[in-house]
Design an enzyme around this catalytic site. Structure first.
Site, mmCIF file in Angstrom:
data_model
loop_
_atom_site.group_PDB
_atom_site.id
_atom_site.type_symbol
_atom_site.label_atom_id
_atom_site.label_comp_id
_atom_site.label_asym_id
_atom_site.label_seq_id
_atom_site.Cartn_x
_atom_site.Cartn_y
_atom_site.Cartn_z
ATOM 1 N N ASN A 108 77.558 68.434 40.887
ATOM 2 C CA ASN A 108 76.526 67.466 41.269
ATOM 3 C C ASN A 108 75.203 68.215 41.163
ATOM 4 O OD1 ASN A 108 74.652 65.821 42.485
ATOM 5 N ND2 ASN A 108 75.921 65.318 44.249
ATOM 6 N N ARG B 257 72.331 67.571 41.970
ATOM 7 C CA ARG B 257 71.423 67.421 43.112
ATOM 8 C C ARG B 257 71.811 68.312 44.283
ATOM 9 N NH1 ARG B 257 70.428 61.492 44.736
ATOM 10 N NH2 ARG B 257 68.797 62.569 45.884
ATOM 11 N N CYS B 258 72.966 68.955 44.209
ATOM 12 C CA CYS B 258 73.482 69.795 45.298
ATOM 13 C C CYS B 258 73.147 71.257 45.037
ATOM 14 C CB CYS B 258 74.990 69.613 45.393
ATOM 15 S SG CYS B 258 75.814 70.768 46.507
ATOM 16 N N SER B 259 72.508 71.896 45.998
ATOM 17 C CA SER B 259 72.109 73.296 45.817
ATOM 18 C C SER B 259 73.322 74.215 45.662
ATOM 19 C CB SER B 259 71.225 73.764 46.974
ATOM 20 O OG SER B 259 71.938 73.754 48.190
ATOM 21 N N ARG C 234 74.597 73.837 42.132
ATOM 22 C CA ARG C 234 73.703 74.523 41.185
ATOM 23 C C ARG C 234 73.891 76.039 41.271
ATOM 24 N NH1 ARG C 234 69.966 70.881 43.399
ATOM 25 N NH2 ARG C 234 68.898 72.600 44.440
#
Length: 115
Positions: A8, A10-12, A15
């Site tokens: 995802n 948008r998920c730190s 990433r």
């Protein structure tokens, strides 16, 4: 060895896990699971590779968890997996699959065990 990450962007943590894999010179297959959720069969296989049950990788704070009463102990593994596939926001991320094993990237370094 093929490495796959259920990601995802948008998920730190997701990433960070992706960056950790890439820093090791690995180009993983990136599956944005919110756009392309795994099939029920694939999700069941991922859970088996993780050695975890569905609720152990469910995001319990998400609305579908509460709305569908997924905390009900009478629900079967198959029913929980079906809910995860129908509502992929419930799947904790990231999940990395490599060499017939899988790890949840929380913390991101946990995936190093299978790379």
């Amino acid at each position: 060895m093929t490495v796959t990450i259920l990601h995802n962007p948008r998920c730190s943590k997701s990433r960070q896990t992706l960056a950790l894999i890439q820093e090791r010179g690995i180009t993983p297959d990136v599956i944005e699971y919110l756009k392309t959720p795994p099939s029920a069969e694939a999700m069941d296989g991922i859970l088996t590779k993780l050695g975890l049950e569905p609720r152990e990788v469910m995001r319990k704070q998400e609305a579908p968890y509460k709305d569908l009463a997924l905390d009900n102990p009478a629900l079967s593994r198959g029913e929980l997996v079906a809910a995860m596939v129908a509502h992929p926001i419930l799947i904790e991320r990231p999940i990395v699959i490599a060499g017939g094993k899988a790890r949840l990237g929380r913390p991101p370094e946990a995936v190093l065990e299978i790379l």
